[in-house]
Design a protein around this motif. Structure first.
Motif, short mmCIF file in Angstrom:
data_model
loop_
_atom_site.label_atom_id
_atom_site.label_comp_id
_atom_site.label_asym_id
_atom_site.label_seq_id
_atom_site.Cartn_x
_atom_site.Cartn_y
_atom_site.Cartn_z
N GLU A 199 -31.64 -1.51 -49.77
CA GLU A 199 -32.93 -2.39 -49.29
C GLU A 199 -34.15 -1.81 -49.77
O GLU A 199 -35.19 -2.58 -49.73
N TYR A 201 -36.35 0.52 -49.11
CA TYR A 201 -37.41 0.58 -48.33
C TYR A 201 -38.94 1.43 -48.80
O TYR A 201 -38.73 2.13 -49.64
N THR A 202 -39.73 0.61 -48.43
CA THR A 202 -41.19 1.20 -48.80
C THR A 202 -41.92 1.01 -47.55
O THR A 202 -41.84 0.53 -46.58
N ILE A 204 -44.24 -0.90 -46.83
CA ILE A 204 -44.38 -2.34 -46.52
C ILE A 204 -43.35 -2.70 -45.39
O ILE A 204 -43.58 -3.72 -44.46
N ASN A 205 -42.13 -2.26 -45.85
CA ASN A 205 -40.71 -3.04 -44.55
C ASN A 205 -40.47 -1.84 -43.77
O ASN A 205 -39.11 -1.82 -43.46
N MET A 206 -40.98 -0.86 -43.66
CA MET A 206 -40.55 0.40 -42.76
C MET A 206 -41.40 0.61 -41.54
O MET A 206 -42.60 0.35 -41.82
N GLN A 207 -40.87 0.76 -40.42
CA GLN A 207 -41.95 1.74 -39.47
C GLN A 207 -41.58 3.16 -39.43
O GLN A 207 -40.25 3.67 -39.38
N VAL A 262 -50.52 -2.19 -44.11
CA VAL A 262 -49.76 -2.13 -42.96
C VAL A 262 -49.82 -0.72 -42.02
O VAL A 262 -49.00 -0.22 -42.02
N ASN A 265 -47.89 0.38 -39.27
CA ASN A 265 -45.90 0.58 -39.36
C ASN A 265 -46.13 2.23 -39.58
O ASN A 265 -44.95 2.52 -39.51
N ARG A 324 -27.90 -5.80 -41.34
CA ARG A 324 -28.63 -4.85 -42.27
C ARG A 324 -28.40 -3.24 -42.00
O ARG A 324 -27.94 -2.55 -42.94
#
Length: 336
Positions: A199, A201-202, A204-207, A262, A265, A324
């Motif tokens: 995926e 992950y960066t 931007i798209n991780m918590q 973000v 996050n 996912r």
């Protein structure tokens, strides 16, 4: 205790009494005591396949009840160790016995989620990252390690415990010291490793939730530093280096998330310690454990809103989340 509060909130919010931290996070990273906590969160229950063996209540109990046993030593040995006149301040016998009791013969490949636990390999003169996902799919069985050996390696704090010596599944010997000498706060390591997933992950798209073990900021008199013999400055220098690494990592990560727009996050929770003695890593006296409990309870209360916000985010499963997560695969860097 911060993980315990989070787990209790997740149970209350979900209405499921058997909820565990591992149910809501896809990747874990921990250094030193954080590595031990990571292992305890992810070790499987032999009686319930696929479920974690320990709750956060069990882990809090492990530290509060067993801490005094781990940090047992004679006054003379502690003194000589602090002066650099003895190799280490504490025997490792009790720590190794407890790791064997709690983690048994579990290997890294058997942990329930992808994770990263750093240590420094003395013989290779190199950083070493023990990763569950390097072995879970059978791609590198020769370097599969016993989890208890990995925990012993990552927590072999210089001047406190002797280096850890152990062998991999292929009988290759390693000698390691605490990963805190280079990654006292492994957040950047976690971000880099999570970026290797399918995926990608960066921030931007991780918590990302980062937990510290308490900030201690002792000041040092310059004249005293200059007049003392070098051996007496070693403990202070170790604290400065490890604390500086952790603070720098938080500074970088916070600004990366902020710059990308973000900032929500990322959450770092790290209580302030009132003094160096309270925050000393080997002060496991019953009185100090009670003091640490009180400090953390107050800290959790002050951060209740942030924890509640995270619980709401974690329990709000987006469409397709199960698919996912089930398809989470970590790539490996090919050899040069």
């Amino acid at each position: 205790m911060m993980l315990q509060a989070l787990e209790q909130k997740l149970r209350a919010h979900s209405g499921k009494p058997d909820v565990r931290i591992a149910d809501y996070f896809d990747f874990f990273a921990g250094t030193s005591t954080g590595g031990i906590i990571t292992a305890l969160l992810l070790v499987p229950d032999e009686d319930r396949p696929g479920r974690p063996k320990y709750t956060t209540d069990d882990i809090v109990g492990f530290y509060s009840e067993k801490g005094p046993d781990i940090f047992q030593s004679t006054r003379l040995r502690r003194l000589l160790g602090s002066l650099g006149l003895a190799s280490d301040r504490y025997e490792v016998t009790e720590l190794e016995r407890l790791l064997k009791r709690y983690l048994g013969a579990t290997r890294m490949s058997q942990l329930l989620k992808p994770c990263l636990i750093p240590a420094y390999d003395l013989e290779l003169a190199a950083t070493y990252f023990f990763c569950q996902h390097d072995h879970a799919d059978g791609t590198d069985p020769a370097r599969n390690f016993l989890v208890r050996d990995v925990c012993r390696a990552t927590s072999a704090a210089p001047s406190y415990f002797a280096p850890a010596t152990f062998v991999s599944a292929s009988k290759v010997q390693h000698a390691c010291v605490d990963g805190g000498v280079f990654a006292n706060n492994p957040t950047l390591c976690a971000i880099a490793e999570a970026g290797k997933t399918a995926e990608h992950y960066t921030p931007i798209n991780m918590q990302l939730l980062s937990l510290g073990t308490g900030k201690v900021k002792p000041s040092f008199q310059v004249r005293a530093f200059q007049k003392r013999i070098a051996l007496l400055n070693i403990p202070a220098l170790i604290n400065i280096m490890m604390g500086g690494v952790a603070e720098t990592t938080h500074h970088i990560v916070k600004n990366v998330f902020n710059n990308l727009g973000v900032k929500d996050n990322y959450l770092r929770l790290d209580p302030d310690m009132p003094d160096a003695q309270t925050g000393a890593m080997d002060n496991a006296s019953p009185a100090n454990i009670q003091r640490l409990r009180a400090i953390t309870e107050q800290f959790i209360e002050h951060n209740e809103e942030a924890l509640d916000r995270w619980v709401a985010q974690l329990t709000k499963a987006p469409e397709g989340a199960k698919e996912r997560t089930a398809g989470l695969r970590f790539g490996r860097i090919p050899p040069e």
